[in-house]
Enzyme design. Structure first.
Site, PDB file in Angstrom:
ATOM      1  N   GLY A  15       0.928  -1.257  -0.023  1.00 49.08           N
ATOM      2  CA  GLY A  15      -0.051  -0.091   0.172  1.00 49.08           C
ATOM      3  C   GLY A  15       0.830   1.251   0.318  1.00 49.08           C
TER       4      GLY A  15
ATOM      5  N   GLY B 176       0.977   5.457   1.352  1.00 47.41           N
ATOM      6  CA  GLY B 176       0.459   6.303   2.405  1.00 47.41           C
ATOM      7  C   GLY B 176       0.977   7.813   2.105  1.00 47.41           C
ATOM      8  N   GLY B 177       0.447   8.554   3.156  1.00 47.81           N
ATOM      9  CA  GLY B 177       0.861  10.174   2.915  1.00 47.81           C
ATOM     10  C   GLY B 177       2.630  10.490   3.006  1.00 47.81           C
ATOM     11  CG  MET B 178       4.333  11.648   5.729  1.00 47.65           C
ATOM     12  SD  MET B 178       4.833  12.301   7.161  1.00 47.65           S
ATOM     13  CE  MET B 178       4.538  11.115   8.518  1.00 47.65           C
ATOM     14  CB  ALA B 179       5.685   5.590   4.998  1.00 42.03           C
TER      15      ALA B 179
ATOM     16  CG  ASP C  91      -5.468   8.859  12.030  1.00 43.50           C
ATOM     17  OD1 ASP C  91      -6.516   9.079  11.776  1.00 43.50           O
ATOM     18  OD2 ASP C  91      -4.505   8.713  11.250  1.00 43.50           O
TER      19      ASP C  91
END
Length: 687
Positions: A18, A20-23, A134
């Protein structure tokens, strides 16, 4: 990150899981411990961002400090060639968001079971002083057996922290944020409980309570609007279960559950017959009322003069007679202009009606189910043309992929619109491969798009190269692009002359053992002859012929014995006796004659050979469990395998511990990726 690349020479990338926004997250294979792991790699554009690195490090620190079976474990954190990465436990399944999409509506006992597991993990975090901040279905993983684990502690914070990030910014996912987080206030344990209530709402109804076109509109709804009734959506939901949702999502944090434990306790009894007549929960207070107030208009001043009150001039009646004909001419021109305008408007209207009766606009049907798409086409005064089906990884089965002509195009009325409908993901059928030649099976599955992982194990039943076990049951249909199958492959029984390991480091011994397929176990003692960390001796001794897969006891030096040792810190040696239960896996017994008879032509000589082996030994082949034992004491690291073994019956094992008086040890036993035995508090006094 390319397939086959080995991070730090250890974690071999298999495929991407997958983004993500940063990783980005990858599935990898740990070459040392022979297991699959998830590797979270900080993206290239964030590697020079100190805040991103801080969040990355914080996630590792927060998660590794928690010990709960429903929290994804963190194994390793490292940086290689500027690439910062995090190695975590791999959960073979899907996130809860996808699970809800695939299984909704979900029966109530299953919903409660899932929420209890999530609550257990959040309760553990809260006891350790951490607030997740979160919580959302995307951060909850659920495996094929319904076992739940939560992840992503990247923005979690200690309950005592009060930072600008918490008080002045919105942090978290907007659909699951509490009203106080929306307002930029500091998140508390009750903020996590609010998110649990929203997740429970989505599990029960299949959708989130608030949605909108912008994040601001969703945030306003969380802050101002009451949570919709789940019973309006599904009348079969009992009032006692809806009450759990209502109390968890109260606007005022003081009106919510005081602890996650209280939330779980209330949830457990929500389906009880004793609560069948329960009244609807009413929030005693709702914090800020959040109502939209309309500011009143300013009143008119008393001395304000109105237009109709102005005095009329007395000279109006004394107008000259010449002005009357001029007024008549002006009125005549105005009438002509109005008639001309009406004629123009009438012409335009006639043209528009004529155009609309002859033309039609192709409606947008992409993403709609087939029946809705057909209805929409007919409502647009068009006809449904040819319908074709195509497999798709992005569009759900039965939904429209495309139309011909495209949406928005103008065509003649009653024209035909062709539709391309998704037939879903093209799945393949997993067969029973036990006893077949690994190379042939692996080649076939890889050609289909399946990721194949091999693990070796000695066996007296099957010849080298034959498959002993598979971790996906036969007859199951899977998506090849999202499937990884692991085979345990026989190495047969082979004689090996043990090499002299004296003077080697522990890592050198592990590398040698992996190469010749032996299972080393390690013990430690003081030595004046060998430096600390070097091998003193082995049992059996060097030069002895042993079978492949045998255990080799390796004694490693602690260095020279210290002159003095405090009495209260004595190093004590003792054994812990455990019995490992044998699990018979019927997928490893090739006695399914009806199934195999239909596949005999395709199986070839490998299947025939497997049947001969079975018939020679017994009517059914005993299963073999591959066991990994992890041990932590004064000399052993919990992150590395202490012992690997193969069993075919319940087996008793002695685990050697060496602990100082102030130390606690622990162990766990893993079978086929599942922890079956565990003790996290081993002491000398308790054994």
């Amino acid at each position: 990150m390319n397939k086959g690349y080995a991070l730090g020479g250890r974690y071999e990338i298999i495929r991407q899981l997958g983004e993500g926004g940063m990783a980005d997250v990858y599935l990898a294979f740990d070459r040392i411990l022979h297991r699959q792991v998830a590797v979270k790699l900080l993206r290239l554009d964030f590697r020079d961002n100190p805040k991103a690195k801080e969040r990355f490090d914080h996630e590792a620190t927060a998660a590794s400090g928690l010990n709960n079976p429903h929290i994804v474990g963190v194994y390793d954190v490292d940086e290689v060639e500027g690439m910062q990465y995090l190695v975590m436990e791999y959960v073979d399944g899907e996130d809860l968001k996808q699970y809800i999409h695939d299984h909704s509506p979900i029966d109530k006992p299953t919903v409660i079971n899932i929420m209890e597991q999530i609550g257990s993990a959040v309760e553990e975090a809260h006891k350790s002083g951490l607030i997740h901040r979160d919580l959302k279905p995307q951060n909850v993983l659920i495996d094929k057996n319904g076992y739940v684990k939560i992840t992503d502690f990247g923005i979690s914070r200690a309950a005592s922290e009060d930072t600008m990030t918490q008080t002045r910014s919105i942090i978290g996912s907007i659909h699951y944020l509490s009203p106080e987080q929306v307002k930029g206030q500091m998140a508390t344990k009750q903020s996590d409980i609010y998110s649990l209530g929203i997740i429970l709402f989505e599990l029960l109804t299949g959708k989130v309570p608030f949605d909108g076109e912008t994040a601001v509109s969703i945030a306003m709804k969380h802050s101002q609007e009451s949570i919709p009734s789940v019973r309006t959506i599904d009348p079969t939901i009992p009032q006692s279960l809806e009450n759990v949702v209502l109390k968890a999502t109260a606007k005022n944090p003081d009106d919510r559950y005081a602890t996650v434990s209280d939330f779980n306790d209330d949830l457990k009894t929500s389906l009880s017959a004793d609560r069948s007549g329960e009244a609807k929960f009413v929030v005693p207070s709702d914090g800020d009322d959040g109502e939209t107030r309309v500011m009143p208009f300013a009143p008119l001043k008393e001395n304000t003069a109105l237009a109709d009150d102005k005095p009329k001039s007395s000279t109006k009646s004394e107008e000259t007679p010449v002005e009357k004909p001029q007024k008549k001419r002006k009125h005549r021109k105005l009438k002509i202009f109005i008639w001309a305008l009406l004629v123009a408007l009438l012409g335009f209207l006639i043209f528009a009606i004529a155009s609309s009766t002859s033309n039609a606009k192709v409606p947008e049907t992409n993403g709609l189910v087939e029946t809705d798409a057909k209805q929409k086409i007919e409502d647009a005064h068009l006809e449904v043309g040819k319908i074709t089906f195509r497999s798709s990884y992005t569009i759900d089965k039965g939904r429209v992929i495309a139309s011909d002509p495209d949406a928005g195009k103008k065509v003649d009325r009653n024209s035909k619109v062709n539709l391309v409908v998704s037939s879903g993901i093209k799945k393949i059928r997993i067969e029973n491969y036990v006893g077949q030649q690994y190379k042939k099976v692996a080649r076939h599955l890889k050609n289909e798009g399946v990721t194949v992982v091999r693990r070796n194990s000695p066996s007296s039943t099957f010849a080298a190269g034959k498959i002993l076990q598979q971790d996906i049951a036969a007859k199951k249909r899977v998506d090849p692009k999202k499937t990884t199958i692991t085979f345990v492959v026989s190495t047969g029984i082979k004689q090996i002359q043990l090499k002299d390991l004296t003077g080697m480091t522990k890592q050198q011994v592990v590398n040698y053992a992996n190469e010749v397929e032996l299972n080393p176990t390690f013990d430690y003692e003081y030595s004046d002859q060998q430096k600390s960390g070097r091998v003193i001796s082995t049992t059996p001794k060097a030069g002895v012929n042993i079978q492949q897969g045998s255990n080799v006891a390796v004694t490693i030096s602690r260095g020279k014995k210290p002159v003095k040792q405090k009495k209260q810190e004595q190093l004590r040696s003792f054994n812990v006796r455990i019995t490992i239960p044998f699990h018979e896996d019927t997928t490893n017994v090739l006695n399914q004659e009806q199934e195999e008879s239909s596949d005999s032509a395709a199986s070839g000589s490998d299947t025939q050979e497997s049947r001969k082996i079975i018939s020679q030994n017994s009517s059914s082949v005993p299963d073999e469990n591959v066991i990994l034992i992890y041990l932590k004491d004064h000399d052993h690291d919990y992150s590395t395998v202490y012992k690997q073994m193969v069993i075919n019956k319940d087996t008793t094992v002695l685990l050697p511990f060496k602990l100082l008086d102030s130390e606690n040890g622990k162990y766990k036993v893993v079978r086929d990726g599942q922890t079956i035995l565990r003790d996290n508090n081993v002491t000398y006094d308790s054994h």
